[in-house]
Design an enzyme around this catalytic site. Structure first.
Site, PDB file in Angstrom:
ATOM      1  N   HIS A  56       1.107  -1.431   0.073  1.00 31.39           N
ATOM      2  CA  HIS A  56      -0.063   0.115  -0.149  1.00 31.39           C
ATOM      3  C   HIS A  56       0.738   1.028   0.041  1.00 31.39           C
ATOM      4  O   HIS A  56       1.874   1.277   0.609  1.00 31.39           O
ATOM      5  CB  HIS A  56      -0.669  -0.038   1.233  1.00 31.39           C
ATOM      6  CG  HIS A  56      -0.493   0.362   2.609  1.00 31.39           C
ATOM      7  ND1 HIS A  56      -0.757   1.911   3.213  1.00 31.39           N
ATOM      8  CD2 HIS A  56       0.068  -0.264   3.569  1.00 31.39           C
ATOM      9  CE1 HIS A  56      -0.102   1.894   4.763  1.00 31.39           C
ATOM     10  NE2 HIS A  56       0.215   0.367   4.590  1.00 31.39           N
ATOM     11  N   ASP A  60       5.528   2.878   7.802  1.00 34.06           N
ATOM     12  CA  ASP A  60       3.984   2.501   7.260  1.00 34.06           C
ATOM     13  C   ASP A  60       3.681   3.464   6.225  1.00 34.06           C
ATOM     14  O   ASP A  60       2.633   3.903   6.767  1.00 34.06           O
ATOM     15  CB  ASP A  60       3.800   2.162   8.163  1.00 34.06           C
ATOM     16  CG  ASP A  60       2.284   1.275   7.733  1.00 34.06           C
ATOM     17  OD1 ASP A  60       1.229   1.502   9.289  1.00 34.06           O
ATOM     18  OD2 ASP A  60       1.732   0.319   6.319  1.00 34.06           O
ATOM     19  N   GLU A  87      -5.324   1.356   2.331  1.00 32.58           N
ATOM     20  CA  GLU A  87      -5.476   0.278   2.921  1.00 32.58           C
ATOM     21  C   GLU A  87      -5.565   0.774   4.400  1.00 32.58           C
ATOM     22  O   GLU A  87      -6.264   0.225   4.962  1.00 32.58           O
ATOM     23  CB  GLU A  87      -3.729   0.145   2.878  1.00 32.58           C
ATOM     24  CG  GLU A  87      -4.320  -1.403   3.516  1.00 32.58           C
ATOM     25  CD  GLU A  87      -3.137  -1.139   4.936  1.00 32.58           C
ATOM     26  OE1 GLU A  87      -3.271  -1.637   5.834  1.00 32.58           O
ATOM     27  OE2 GLU A  87      -2.819  -0.285   5.378  1.00 32.58           O
ATOM     28  N   GLU A  88      -4.931   1.893   4.886  1.00 31.37           N
ATOM     29  CA  GLU A  88      -5.031   2.554   6.240  1.00 31.37           C
ATOM     30  C   GLU A  88      -6.733   2.779   6.571  1.00 31.37           C
ATOM     31  O   GLU A  88      -6.951   2.597   7.717  1.00 31.37           O
ATOM     32  CB  GLU A  88      -4.139   3.802   6.597  1.00 31.37           C
ATOM     33  CG  GLU A  88      -2.744   3.275   6.009  1.00 31.37           C
ATOM     34  CD  GLU A  88      -1.858   2.878   7.281  1.00 31.37           C
ATOM     35  OE1 GLU A  88      -0.582   2.430   6.829  1.00 31.37           O
ATOM     36  OE2 GLU A  88      -3.101   1.617   7.827  1.00 31.37           O
ATOM     37  N   HIS A  95       2.099   4.900  12.855  1.00 33.82           N
ATOM     38  CA  HIS A  95       0.438   5.677  12.671  1.00 33.82           C
ATOM     39  C   HIS A  95       0.948   6.145  13.482  1.00 33.82           C
ATOM     40  O   HIS A  95       0.310   7.033  14.152  1.00 33.82           O
ATOM     41  CB  HIS A  95      -0.579   4.607  13.025  1.00 33.82           C
ATOM     42  CG  HIS A  95      -1.433   3.641  11.959  1.00 33.82           C
ATOM     43  ND1 HIS A  95      -1.806   3.296  12.456  1.00 33.82           N
ATOM     44  CD2 HIS A  95      -0.085   3.326  11.129  1.00 33.82           C
ATOM     45  CE1 HIS A  95      -2.733   1.630  11.004  1.00 33.82           C
ATOM     46  NE2 HIS A  95      -0.925   2.353  10.392  1.00 33.82           N
TER      47      HIS A  95
END
Ligand SMILES: [Zn+2]
Length: 515
Positions: free
Chosen positions: A276, A286, A319-320, A447
């Site tokens: 992603h 990420d 995606e998140e 995150h």
């Protein structure tokens, strides 16, 4: 996420062996007198394609993409999240690199539901508490919803059965339960059935609860979450007047995936590799790491490599926010197009700062999750063996649908992938094996805004990127061990009567003799 020790498997050449094995399985004698190709530069026998691509992947290339993603975030308010200009700039960056390398690139748009929150707070006498509105929760009426707090008693605080609400006056009240066991949607339905006007879910571990009810149909009453720091006291506040304000709505947004496929190789037995591209903030760990590893693999392989099976590279959007890009992509394919996909490899976080070396547990041997579709065990083996060839003993990790392989698995496509850990904590045993810090999260900035260029372990990134490149390319040569597809070579061998697996030579028509 929990991890379990992984069974050690044989060393390096396995992946090479995958291709070699399948060639061997074809019983195909090496072309009489065929010498391995000589590398003009070194004069030495040229390594197999998977090895060539993997060793061409280097930190200079990988890091260049990370720097690009960081600068994109810096230029766009610190975020590369879906729906933000930073995401579109990330798309443009990947597209430009691929086109420079000769790929035909598409960026198909998809629609997805986004839940936008405007207000979220709980007013109790003398204080205002932070509440996290759950996705798909209906909003409270204008000005907020007034009602007494109605916590469930400790012995049945989960609210996972209608009997948990028995004897508690929740009518027109704001019920209070603890997170755990059943879904938030189930708790909300049971509270509503008991007459509650709203529900608060207090976390069962530290931190806020960013939850979802799953879809709009589950939004029966307003639902919010609380950090125990704020929420624990509510269990002793039965009858206390409170005002809950939760204002949010579902909007339909669009975003884009990036797709590029080799111009060579069969298009009815495609190897799909994905990562992603969106993030929560800058998202360098990420998932800048997965996006960079995928991009470097594509650039090193090239747009027209000597492969039997086409390789399709995919950078997923949103995606998140719920795996939207990959889910919409798989659902946009008809059954024939889904059948044309041999397997899926996922790269989501492959350079965590305190890295674990995890491979999705395709065969379910770690008991963390159900096995994947047939072939997933073989993919796991191939990834584990190539990591072992680099001196890394990997561990299985749950195949729990928390990343973009979920929809591929849901339609029966074998899948696997690499992962270096997120909010989970490294164990003593892992730290001893991998050289990390025990008791610390694999990614302490998961995150968070601090997930930047300084939040990456580059050795882990290089090791994982090379494994991804090697395994993807090897499947470009043959997927026989995953889906039994003989590929062109075996079919030709069979037709030439060169099969050595005891089966009678096929007549030229291809049909077996009846007697
Ligand atoms: Zn991710």
């Amino acid at each position: 996420m929990t991890t379990f020790p992984y069974r050690r498997r044989t060393t390096t050449t396995t992946v090479g062996l995958v291709a070699a094995a399948s060639l061997a399985a074809t019983g195909l004698p090496a072309a009489a007198g065929a010498q391995p190709a000589i590398d003009e530069a070194t004069g030495a026998p040229r390594a197999e394609l998977p090895e060539r691509v993997a060793s061409a992947v280097d930190l200079t290339g990988l890091n260049r993409h990370l720097v690009a993603f960081q600068r994109i975030a810096d230029r766009h308010g610190g975020t590369r999240a879906a729906g933000e200009p930073g995401y579109d700039a990330s798309v443009d960056y990947v597209v430009a690199r691929l086109e420079e390398a000769g790929f035909d690139v598409t960026t198909p748009e998809f629609e997805y539901e986004r839940f936008t929150i405007d207000t979220e707070r709980l007013l109790v006498p003398d204080s205002e508490l932070d509440v996290q509105m759950f996705t798909y929760s209906p909003s409270t009426p204008g000005g907020g919803l007034d009602g007494p707090l109605a916590p469930l008693p400790p012995e049945r605080e989960l609210g996972c059965a209608s009997t948990d609400f028995a004897g508690v006056d929740v009518a027109a009240a704001i019920a209070v339960v603890r997170r755990g066991e059943c879904t938030f949607a189930e708790k909300a339905r049971l509270a509503a059935d008991a007459g509650a006007a709203a529900l608060l879910v207090v976390n069962n571990t530290g931190g806020p609860v960013h939850g979802t009810l799953g879809d709009a149909s589950a939004g029966v009453i307003p639902v919010g979450g609380l950090d125990p720091v704020d929420g624990d006291a509510l269990f002793d506040a039965a009858g206390t007047p409170a005002t809950l304000e939760l204002v949010g709505e579902v909007t339909v947004d669009t975003s884009r995936n990036v797709l590029a496929q080799t111009s060579t190789g069969r298009t009815d037995n495609v190897v799909v590799v994905g990562a992603h591209l969106d993030a929560v903030y800058a998202g360098i760990s990420d998932n800048g790491t997965g996006s960079a590893a995928l991009l470097e693999t594509a650039l090193r392989l090239g747009a027209a490599p000597e492969v039997n099976n086409a390789i399709r590279f995919a950078w997923w959007g949103a995606e998140e926010l719920g795996l939207h890009g990959s889910t919409q992509y798989v659902r946009s394919l008809d059954s024939e197009q889904q059948l044309d996909i041999a397997l899926y490899l996922n790269l989501d976080m492959v350079g965590s700062p305190n890295p674990g070396y995890f491979v999705y547990d395709g065969d379910g041997s770690d008991g963390l999750s159900d096995p994947g579709p047939h072939g997933s065990a073989q993919i796991e083996r191939a990834l584990v063996d190539h990591l072992a060839s680099q001196g890394i003993e990997a561990e299985g990790t749950a195949f729990d649908g928390r990343s973009d392989y979920r929809e591929f698995v849901a339609v029966g496509i074998p899948a696997g992938g690499l992962f270096t850990g997120a909010e989970g904590e490294m164990t003593e045993e892992q730290a001893a094996r991998w050289g990390g810090t025990a008791g610390e999260a694999y990614d302490p900035h998961y995150h968070q805004p601090e997930d930047d260029l300084g939040n990456v372990n580059r050795r882990a990134l290089l090791v994982n990127a090379r494994t991804a490149a090697h395994v993807a390319t090897a499947y470009g040569l043959s997927t026989e061990d995953v889906n039994g597809d003989p590929g062109a070579r075996r079919r030709q061998a069979a037709e030439r009567g060169q099969l050595t697996d005891g089966a009678p030579a096929l007549p030229r028509t291809g049909r077996l003799a009846t007697r």
